[in-house]
Design a protein around this motif. Structure first.
Motif, PDB file in Angstrom:
ATOM      1  N   ASN A 149      43.259  33.305   2.425  1.00  0.00           N
ATOM      2  CA  ASN A 149      43.830  32.043   3.234  1.00  0.00           C
ATOM      3  C   ASN A 149      42.799  31.787   4.070  1.00  0.00           C
ATOM      4  OD1 ASN A 149      43.409  34.133   4.990  1.00  0.00           O
ATOM      5  ND2 ASN A 149      45.428  34.186   6.079  1.00  0.00           N
ATOM      6  N   PRO A 150      42.788  30.683   4.943  1.00  0.00           N
ATOM      7  CA  PRO A 150      41.812  29.957   5.567  1.00  0.00           C
ATOM      8  C   PRO A 150      41.194  30.748   6.526  1.00  0.00           C
ATOM      9  CG  PRO A 150      43.402  28.448   5.169  1.00  0.00           C
ATOM     10  CD  PRO A 150      44.104  29.710   4.907  1.00  0.00           C
ATOM     11  N   SER A 151      42.181  31.928   7.166  1.00  0.00           N
ATOM     12  CA  SER A 151      41.596  32.617   8.126  1.00  0.00           C
ATOM     13  C   SER A 151      40.621  33.537   7.609  1.00  0.00           C
ATOM     14  CB  SER A 151      42.819  33.437   8.764  1.00  0.00           C
ATOM     15  OG  SER A 151      43.741  32.612   9.515  1.00  0.00           O
ATOM     16  N   PHE A 152      40.826  33.885   6.451  1.00  0.00           N
ATOM     17  CA  PHE A 152      39.772  34.858   5.908  1.00  0.00           C
ATOM     18  C   PHE A 152      38.384  34.143   5.722  1.00  0.00           C
ATOM     19  CE2 PHE A 152      37.326  36.188   1.854  1.00  0.00           C
ATOM     20  CZ  PHE A 152      37.409  37.518   2.445  1.00  0.00           C
ATOM     21  N   TYR A 153      38.471  32.735   5.315  1.00  0.00           N
ATOM     22  CA  TYR A 153      36.919  32.165   5.296  1.00  0.00           C
ATOM     23  C   TYR A 153      36.455  31.961   6.659  1.00  0.00           C
ATOM     24  CZ  TYR A 153      38.761  31.324   0.324  1.00  0.00           C
ATOM     25  OH  TYR A 153      39.286  31.650  -0.890  1.00  0.00           O
ATOM     26  N   ARG A 154      37.217  31.523   7.534  1.00  0.00           N
ATOM     27  CA  ARG A 154      36.924  31.114   8.868  1.00  0.00           C
ATOM     28  C   ARG A 154      36.173  32.411   9.363  1.00  0.00           C
ATOM     29  NH1 ARG A 154      41.387  28.170   9.462  1.00  0.00           N
ATOM     30  NH2 ARG A 154      42.538  29.882  10.655  1.00  0.00           N
ATOM     31  N   ALA A 155      36.808  33.678   9.438  1.00  0.00           N
ATOM     32  CA  ALA A 155      36.454  34.909  10.144  1.00  0.00           C
ATOM     33  C   ALA A 155      35.058  35.295   9.591  1.00  0.00           C
ATOM     34  CB  ALA A 155      37.572  35.768   9.929  1.00  0.00           C
ATOM     35  N   PHE A 156      35.027  35.356   8.461  1.00  0.00           N
ATOM     36  CA  PHE A 156      33.659  35.942   7.761  1.00  0.00           C
ATOM     37  C   PHE A 156      32.730  34.926   7.172  1.00  0.00           C
ATOM     38  CE2 PHE A 156      37.439  38.882   7.376  1.00  0.00           C
ATOM     39  CZ  PHE A 156      37.044  39.838   8.142  1.00  0.00           C
ATOM     40  N   LEU A 157      32.760  33.702   7.428  1.00  0.00           N
ATOM     41  CA  LEU A 157      31.995  32.660   7.529  1.00  0.00           C
ATOM     42  C   LEU A 157      31.603  32.484   5.849  1.00  0.00           C
ATOM     43  CD1 LEU A 157      29.251  33.557  10.104  1.00  0.00           C
ATOM     44  CD2 LEU A 157      31.181  31.920  10.362  1.00  0.00           C
ATOM     45  N   LEU A 158      32.707  32.555   5.028  1.00  0.00           N
ATOM     46  CA  LEU A 158      32.653  32.517   3.509  1.00  0.00           C
ATOM     47  C   LEU A 158      33.230  31.206   2.975  1.00  0.00           C
ATOM     48  CD1 LEU A 158      33.505  36.025   2.751  1.00  0.00           C
ATOM     49  CD2 LEU A 158      31.371  35.182   2.363  1.00  0.00           C
ATOM     50  N   THR A 159      33.110  30.752   1.966  1.00  0.00           N
ATOM     51  CA  THR A 159      33.775  29.706   1.280  1.00  0.00           C
ATOM     52  C   THR A 159      34.486  29.928  -0.002  1.00  0.00           C
ATOM     53  OG1 THR A 159      31.931  29.182  -0.145  1.00  0.00           O
ATOM     54  CG2 THR A 159      31.937  28.183   1.913  1.00  0.00           C
ATOM     55  N   PRO A 160      35.371  29.281  -0.528  1.00  0.00           N
ATOM     56  CA  PRO A 160      36.058  29.620  -1.772  1.00  0.00           C
ATOM     57  C   PRO A 160      35.414  29.664  -2.846  1.00  0.00           C
ATOM     58  CG  PRO A 160      37.368  27.870  -0.460  1.00  0.00           C
ATOM     59  CD  PRO A 160      35.994  28.213   0.271  1.00  0.00           C
ATOM     60  N   GLU A 161      34.392  28.885  -2.931  1.00  0.00           N
ATOM     61  CA  GLU A 161      33.219  29.048  -4.159  1.00  0.00           C
ATOM     62  C   GLU A 161      32.592  30.431  -4.098  1.00  0.00           C
ATOM     63  OE1 GLU A 161      34.620  25.124  -3.336  1.00  0.00           O
ATOM     64  OE2 GLU A 161      33.438  26.397  -1.804  1.00  0.00           O
ATOM     65  N   GLU A 162      32.288  30.837  -3.214  1.00  0.00           N
ATOM     66  CA  GLU A 162      31.716  32.119  -2.815  1.00  0.00           C
ATOM     67  C   GLU A 162      32.593  33.533  -3.404  1.00  0.00           C
ATOM     68  OE1 GLU A 162      28.292  32.178   0.480  1.00  0.00           O
ATOM     69  OE2 GLU A 162      30.401  31.310   1.176  1.00  0.00           O
ATOM     70  N   CYS A 163      33.754  33.048  -3.261  1.00  0.00           N
ATOM     71  CA  CYS A 163      34.888  34.415  -3.171  1.00  0.00           C
ATOM     72  C   CYS A 163      35.775  34.283  -4.419  1.00  0.00           C
ATOM     73  CB  CYS A 163      35.738  34.310  -1.924  1.00  0.00           C
ATOM     74  SG  CYS A 163      34.794  34.315  -0.422  1.00  0.00           S
ATOM     75  N   LEU A 164      36.258  33.142  -4.763  1.00  0.00           N
ATOM     76  CA  LEU A 164      37.340  33.298  -5.863  1.00  0.00           C
ATOM     77  C   LEU A 164      36.867  33.672  -7.397  1.00  0.00           C
ATOM     78  CD1 LEU A 164      39.206  30.044  -5.083  1.00  0.00           C
ATOM     79  CD2 LEU A 164      40.089  32.364  -4.336  1.00  0.00           C
ATOM     80  N   GLY A 165      37.243  34.567  -7.988  1.00  0.00           N
ATOM     81  CA  GLY A 165      36.953  35.070  -9.146  1.00  0.00           C
ATOM     82  C   GLY A 165      35.594  36.078  -9.246  1.00  0.00           C
ATOM     83  N   ARG A 166      35.459  36.801  -8.011  1.00  0.00           N
ATOM     84  CA  ARG A 166      34.172  37.571  -7.752  1.00  0.00           C
ATOM     85  C   ARG A 166      35.026  38.867  -7.405  1.00  0.00           C
ATOM     86  NH1 ARG A 166      28.833  36.026  -4.863  1.00  0.00           N
ATOM     87  NH2 ARG A 166      28.577  37.859  -6.071  1.00  0.00           N
ATOM     88  N   ARG A 167      34.537  40.063  -7.623  1.00  0.00           N
ATOM     89  CA  ARG A 167      34.942  41.154  -7.416  1.00  0.00           C
ATOM     90  C   ARG A 167      34.780  41.542  -5.878  1.00  0.00           C
ATOM     91  NH1 ARG A 167      33.226  42.412 -12.420  1.00  0.00           N
ATOM     92  NH2 ARG A 167      34.899  43.647 -13.761  1.00  0.00           N
ATOM     93  N   TRP A 168      35.755  42.372  -5.003  1.00  0.00           N
ATOM     94  CA  TRP A 168      35.947  42.340  -3.765  1.00  0.00           C
ATOM     95  C   TRP A 168      34.493  43.079  -3.281  1.00  0.00           C
ATOM     96  CZ3 TRP A 168      38.891  41.958   0.514  1.00  0.00           C
ATOM     97  CH2 TRP A 168      38.654  42.798   1.679  1.00  0.00           C
ATOM     98  N   TYR A 169      34.006  43.824  -4.045  1.00  0.00           N
ATOM     99  CA  TYR A 169      33.011  44.892  -3.494  1.00  0.00           C
ATOM    100  C   TYR A 169      31.533  44.127  -3.882  1.00  0.00           C
ATOM    101  CZ  TYR A 169      33.915  46.381  -8.459  1.00  0.00           C
ATOM    102  OH  TYR A 169      34.150  46.630  -9.792  1.00  0.00           O
ATOM    103  N   ASP A 170      31.667  42.781  -4.353  1.00  0.00           N
ATOM    104  CA  ASP A 170      30.364  42.185  -4.654  1.00  0.00           C
ATOM    105  C   ASP A 170      30.366  40.844  -3.639  1.00  0.00           C
ATOM    106  OD1 ASP A 170      29.872  43.590  -7.031  1.00  0.00           O
ATOM    107  OD2 ASP A 170      30.773  42.332  -8.227  1.00  0.00           O
ATOM    108  N   LEU A 171      31.018  40.744  -2.787  1.00  0.00           N
ATOM    109  CA  LEU A 171      31.081  39.752  -1.742  1.00  0.00           C
ATOM    110  C   LEU A 171      29.779  39.970  -1.133  1.00  0.00           C
ATOM    111  CD1 LEU A 171      34.605  39.333  -0.271  1.00  0.00           C
ATOM    112  CD2 LEU A 171      33.185  37.884  -2.044  1.00  0.00           C
TER     113      LEU A 171
END
Length: 390
Positions: free
Chosen positions: A29-51
């Motif tokens: 959700n948007p709160s996740f991206y705002r809270a940790f200064l991330l974008t969907p492009e950096e996150c979607l499809g990637r493993r949690w522990y590779d962020l």
């Protein structure tokens, strides 16, 4: 239905992440991206522990996540201290559970994240401030205990001094007065007028000093005596004081007006001392009036702060010196005009202040004076205050 669920997730304030069975991020959700200064492009499809270059790779938490889908596991309030790029160390509380996507039945993991960093910092600061306050209170308590002990020692020394004053000083004064009296009576023929005048002055000085010692002792006792407050008939007390004064000077003609039925919540002995001094002063300072008047009454209505007064039409005083009136040894008239020690009104003020009250005076030279004082209303609250003041 899927769009509806995604819209609900998007409105949640806490960061939410949905992972597939390989712990790849399916959505957030948007709160996740705002809270940790991330974008969907950096996150979607990637493993949690590779962020963020493996920053989110917490081995213990990763193991717990991997157990959720195969064993229908659940994570509750799991705390992680995470060092995040550009954000520093954060305290995160993780919750996770298995969910099933409605359209295709795919098993997924819903992760919610709560950032408690600011809250814990505030709690730590609050603990620090509380500890500091406790130290201050402990230090202040220690200082108060030391001050109370010093005050207790001082009071004991004062008791000892008062005993010395009342016995060691009175004895020689009585001797001076007594022997002077014997000289005047037994050897009057051997003394000329000047000699008798000198002896009379010696006796007057000794008697004045004795009265001054008595007044100082009264002033000292007023501040130390235990108080027992109750409703007191002030009108009767004032009448008793007037009766005593008439017995001492029966030749005086003084019109006295005492308002009947006046009641006050106070210590009977101490308030008697107040009326004795105030009415005694009114009696004394009207001594040169052919038609003297003294009045005792209440100046306020029922329900207001009880305010009483003693008024007279005597010598009065200059209001320019009113601030000196209630100080020890302060006299606005010479001892030749009106005898006294200058302790009476200081005693009055100390008594009234012990009752949590106020006292003040008004006067006009040659036209009398009026002294007013307040007493507390009867209530348990006032009773507690007065007892503790004693």
């Amino acid at each position: 239905m899927r769009a509806f669920a995604e819209s609900i997730v998007a409105t949640v304030r806490h960061p939410l992440v949905i992972l597939d069975q390989d712990l790849k991020i399916v959505s957030a959700n948007p709160s996740f991206y705002r809270a940790f200064l991330l974008t969907p492009e950096e996150c979607l499809g990637r493993r949690w522990y590779d962020l963020q270059n493996g920053t989110w790779n917490n081995p213990q938490f990763r193991t717990l996540l991997e157990e959720i889908i195969p064993h229908d596991g659940e994570i509750s309030d799991y705390e992680i201290e995470q060092e995040l790029p550009d954000q520093g160390r954060r305290l995160l509380v993780m919750n996770a559970r298995r969910v099933q996507r409605a359209d295709d039945g795919l098993q997924m993991v819903l992760v919610s994240i709560e950032d408690l960093t600011v809250q814990r910092m505030a709690q730590a600061e609050l603990r620090r401030l509380n500890q500091h306050l406790e130290r201050r209170v402990a230090e202040r308590t220690r200082c108060l205990e030391e001050s109370n002990y010093a005050l207790q020692v001082a009071n004991e020394e004062l008791e000892s001094f008062c005993y010395s004053v009342s016995h060691d000083l009175r004895t020689p004064l009585r001797a001076v007065d007594g022997f002077s009296r014997e000289l005047l009576h037994g050897y009057a023929d051997a003394l000329d007028d000047r000699g008798r005048h000198y002896l009379n002055r010696v006796r007057a000085g000794a008697q004045h000093m004795g009265q001054l010692i008595d007044d100082l002792l009264d002033l000292s006792r007023v501040g130390r005596s235990e108080m027992h407050c109750q409703m007191v008939d002030l009108s009767t007390l004032a009448g008793n004081v007037i009766q005593e004064l008439r017995q001492i000077e029966p030749e005086r003609r003084v019109d006295v007006l005492i308002q009947p039925g006046l009641l006050g919540y106070c210590d009977p002995k101490l308030i008697h001392l107040v009326l004795e001094n105030l009415i005694g002063n009114a009696w004394k300072f009207t001594g040169k009036k052919e038609q003297a008047t003294i009045e005792f009454g209440r100046a306020t209505a029922i329900g207001e702060i009880p305010t009483f007064f003693v008024a007279d039409n005597g010598a009065g005083f200059d209001m320019a010196f009113v601030d000196k009136l209630f100080g020890p040894f302060q006299r606005l008239h010479s001892a030749h005009e009106f005898p006294g020690t200058g302790i009476g009104l200081a005693t009055v003020r100390r008594v009234i202040h012990r009752h949590q009250g106020e006292v003040w005076a008004e006067g006009v030279i040659g036209d009398g004076a009026r002294v007013s004082f307040t007493l507390p209303e009867q209530s348990p609250h006032h009773a507690t205050e007065i007892d503790s003041a004693g």
